[in-house]
Design a protein around this motif. Structure first.
Motif, PDB file in Angstrom:
ATOM      1  N   ALA A  12       1.225  -1.200  -0.316  1.00 52.26           N
ATOM      2  CA  ALA A  12       0.021  -0.219   0.114  1.00 52.26           C
ATOM      3  C   ALA A  12       1.057   1.072  -0.097  1.00 52.26           C
ATOM      4  CB  ALA A  12      -1.024  -0.088   1.368  1.00 52.26           C
ATOM      5  N   ILE A  13       1.795   1.385   0.211  1.00 50.52           N
ATOM      6  CA  ILE A  13       2.894   2.574   0.596  1.00 50.52           C
ATOM      7  C   ILE A  13       3.193   2.584  -0.673  1.00 50.52           C
ATOM      8  CG2 ILE A  13       5.461   3.815   1.950  1.00 50.52           C
ATOM      9  CD1 ILE A  13       4.074   1.376   4.688  1.00 50.52           C
ATOM     10  N   ARG A  14       3.953   1.284  -1.335  1.00 50.19           N
ATOM     11  CA  ARG A  14       4.306   1.609  -3.158  1.00 50.19           C
ATOM     12  C   ARG A  14       3.748   1.755  -3.560  1.00 50.19           C
ATOM     13  NH1 ARG A  14       8.962   2.788  -5.294  1.00 50.19           N
ATOM     14  NH2 ARG A  14       9.163   1.634  -6.582  1.00 50.19           N
ATOM     15  N   LEU A  15       1.761   1.839  -3.312  1.00 48.80           N
ATOM     16  CA  LEU A  15       0.852   2.459  -3.975  1.00 48.80           C
ATOM     17  C   LEU A  15       0.602   3.544  -4.402  1.00 48.80           C
ATOM     18  CD1 LEU A  15      -1.234   1.717  -6.302  1.00 48.80           C
ATOM     19  CD2 LEU A  15      -2.730   0.758  -4.107  1.00 48.80           C
ATOM     20  N   ARG A  67      21.855   3.519  10.266  1.00 47.77           N
ATOM     21  CA  ARG A  67      21.938   3.944  11.427  1.00 47.77           C
ATOM     22  C   ARG A  67      21.273   4.887  12.716  1.00 47.77           C
ATOM     23  NH1 ARG A  67      26.920   7.526  12.459  1.00 47.77           N
ATOM     24  NH2 ARG A  67      28.181   5.586  11.631  1.00 47.77           N
ATOM     25  N   VAL A  68      20.204   5.392  11.930  1.00 48.69           N
ATOM     26  CA  VAL A  68      18.434   5.258  12.838  1.00 48.69           C
ATOM     27  C   VAL A  68      17.765   4.404  12.516  1.00 48.69           C
ATOM     28  CG1 VAL A  68      19.425   8.021  12.384  1.00 48.69           C
ATOM     29  CG2 VAL A  68      17.788   7.182  10.556  1.00 48.69           C
ATOM     30  N   GLY A  69      17.255   3.757  11.485  1.00 49.73           N
ATOM     31  CA  GLY A  69      16.239   2.895  11.555  1.00 49.73           C
ATOM     32  C   GLY A  69      15.787   3.336  10.108  1.00 49.73           C
ATOM     33  N   ALA A  70      15.186   2.423   9.235  1.00 50.95           N
ATOM     34  CA  ALA A  70      14.576   2.448   7.966  1.00 50.95           C
ATOM     35  C   ALA A  70      13.296   3.338   7.684  1.00 50.95           C
ATOM     36  CB  ALA A  70      14.277   1.608   7.220  1.00 50.95           C
ATOM     37  N   ARG A  71      12.436   2.338   9.170  1.00 53.14           N
ATOM     38  CA  ARG A  71      11.023   2.977   9.141  1.00 53.14           C
ATOM     39  C   ARG A  71      11.112   4.161   9.205  1.00 53.14           C
ATOM     40  NH1 ARG A  71       8.456   3.492  13.773  1.00 53.14           N
ATOM     41  NH2 ARG A  71       6.059   3.114  13.656  1.00 53.14           N
ATOM     42  N   PRO A 113      16.492   3.308  -1.812  1.00 54.87           N
ATOM     43  CA  PRO A 113      17.107   1.997  -0.666  1.00 54.87           C
ATOM     44  C   PRO A 113      16.642   2.353   0.512  1.00 54.87           C
ATOM     45  CG  PRO A 113      18.090   4.641  -0.889  1.00 54.87           C
ATOM     46  CD  PRO A 113      17.045   5.128  -1.934  1.00 54.87           C
ATOM     47  N   THR A 114      16.165   3.319   1.271  1.00 51.11           N
ATOM     48  CA  THR A 114      15.262   3.383   2.243  1.00 51.11           C
ATOM     49  C   THR A 114      14.349   1.848   2.251  1.00 51.11           C
ATOM     50  OG1 THR A 114      16.236   5.413   3.355  1.00 51.11           O
ATOM     51  CG2 THR A 114      14.471   4.720   4.351  1.00 51.11           C
ATOM     52  N   ASN A 115      13.265   2.522   1.511  1.00 47.98           N
ATOM     53  CA  ASN A 115      12.182   1.410   1.077  1.00 47.98           C
ATOM     54  C   ASN A 115      12.885  -0.098   1.052  1.00 47.98           C
ATOM     55  OD1 ASN A 115       9.591   0.169   0.761  1.00 47.98           O
ATOM     56  ND2 ASN A 115       9.003   1.690  -0.582  1.00 47.98           N
ATOM     57  N   LEU A 337      21.934  -1.932  -0.651  1.00 49.11           N
ATOM     58  CA  LEU A 337      20.932  -1.419  -1.165  1.00 49.11           C
ATOM     59  C   LEU A 337      21.013   0.001  -2.261  1.00 49.11           C
ATOM     60  CD1 LEU A 337      17.848  -2.642   0.508  1.00 49.11           C
ATOM     61  CD2 LEU A 337      18.905  -3.739  -1.886  1.00 49.11           C
ATOM     62  N   GLY A 338      21.176   0.886  -1.308  1.00 53.28           N
ATOM     63  CA  GLY A 338      21.637   2.344  -1.964  1.00 53.28           C
ATOM     64  C   GLY A 338      22.863   2.797  -3.289  1.00 53.28           C
TER      65      GLY A 338
END
Length: 402
Positions: A12-15, A67-71, A113-115, A337-338
């Motif tokens: 849903a986020i991707r959509l 470092r800080v968390g992807a979410r 890359p964060t996603n 990934l980045g």
């Protein structure tokens, strides 16, 4: 579609993100020229500068995500993008446009890359590639919806303001959806690990370089083939946009199926090798149109070429996720990934000019050159991926934690 709530939320986020990008990317030129009053050169220069910022932001935000968390970072990025797209309604000069478009582009290229790191943190390793394939199919659906929204907004001068505002609203929606995801467990960082290790590893950079050639389908399908068809063949012009629609539908239908077997480095390498064969075949089929100027030949060859290139596209995309996840240490998913995203970023920026210049200048020999480069990359991808994999050190005992 997956049945569990976590994966549905990720999709849903991707959509939401894809609809917003579809609205803005397809309507931005109309908005900036008709409402803001910029000329085509100014808009093109600004968008190109925004694309160049990806070389820095893709790796940088990947490191920050680790470092800080992807979410947490993804919430900040989507919220910042919402503000940035909203500020487009206040742009009244070229200088303001340049400053804002580069800033927004810098932030936007950090979401990829964060996603990916978020998927890597929340989803088991053997399910990541399949989920990314689902998300890409959904992205194409959402992007197509966004194009439709932009087309409606372009019907009236007053409605043009909906292009940035709709995109901003969808970024807010994406940020809210991310807040509903669980926090990923922190991953221990090994002693002696240095940030930006991905871009300092020559074996990993070799995988990125070979993958850049295999990703040539991006430039060939979107730019090189249309320019060739319109300028050097007798193909009816109305077929060109129809072929691009066909390519989009093909990706939606077959991306998930094409991802089978790409959940390991070895499997992804073999799939990447096959994608190069299909890429070379598609270019050679289209090259036939350089040998004879015939309407029937042009139609058959280019339609067949786009079909073959579409197969190459879904294979290479799936293999790219497998290689990226497989070669990334668990504690540095975002960074690796980045860095791996640089193969697509490079192709998007350099590919259109280089590949189009080759085929327009040299005709058949230009297409042959692209095909030979694809075959060479096919021969190299498996060994370079294996060499990069064996350099990954086993995860040591936890020393420090984020």
């Amino acid at each position: 579609m997956p049945t569990d709530p976590l994966r549905r939320k990720l999709i849903a986020i991707r959509l939401a993100e894809s609809i917003g990008k579809g609205v803005f990317l397809s309507g931005s030129v109309v908005y900036f020229t008709l409402r803001v009053g910029l000329d085509a050169k100014q808009v093109g220069l600004g968008l190109s500068a925004a694309g160049l910022s990806a070389f820095v932001s893709s790796v940088l935000f990947g490191v920050i995500a680790d470092r800080v968390g992807a979410r947490r970072l993804l919430i900040v990025l989507f919220t910042t993008l919402a503000v940035g797209f909203g500020l487009y309604t206040l742009v009244g000069s070229a200088a303001q446009f340049y400053a804002l478009v580069v800033a927004v582009g810098f932030i936007e290229y950090g979401t990829g890359p964060t996603n990916g790191a978020l998927v890597g943190n929340l989803v088991p390793a053997d399910e990541r590639v399949k989920l990314k394939a689902m998300m890409r199919s959904v992205f194409n659906i959402g992007f197509s919806i966004g194009i439709g929204v932009a087309a409606v907004a372009a019907l009236s001068q007053r409605l043009l303001v909906l292009i940035p505002l709709t995109t901003a609203a969808l970024m807010v929606g994406a940020a809210l959806l991310v807040t509903r995801l669980p926090d990923a467990p922190s991953r221990p960082v090994p002693v002696g690990f240095k940030r930006f290790a991905a871009v300092r590893d020559p074996r990993f950079l070799a995988v990125i370089g070979v993958s850049t050639i295999l990703a040539s389908h991006v430039s060939v399908i979107l730019v090189t083939m249309p320019l060739w068809a319109l300028n050097r063949t007798t193909l009816p012009h109305f077929l060109v946009p129809l072929l691009l629609i066909f390519n989009t539908v093909f990706v939606i239908l077959f991306q998930v199926r094409a991802s089978r077997g790409a959940d390991t480095v070895a499997g992804a390498g073999r799939l990447a090798r096959r994608s190069g064969y299909w890429l070379a075949g598609g270019c050679l089929v289209i090259a036939l149109t350089a040998l004879e100027d015939n309407v029937a030949l042009a139609c058959v060859a280019i339609v067949a070429g786009v079909l073959i290139l579409s197969v190459a596209e879904v294979m290479q995309a799936a293999s790219g996720w497998g290689l990226a996840f497989g070669l990334a240490p668990e504690h540095a998913q975002g960074e690796y990934l980045g860095a791996f995203d640089l193969h697509v970023i490079t192709q998007n920026i350099v590919g259109p000019a280089v590949l189009s210049g080759l085929v327009i200048t040299f005709g058949f020999w230009g297409w042959l050159g692209i095909a030979l480069a694809a075959l060479a990359a096919s021969a190299l991808i498996v060994p370079v991926a294996h060499r990069s994999q064996v350099t990954l050190e086993p995860e040591p005992a936890p020393a420090t934690s984020r």
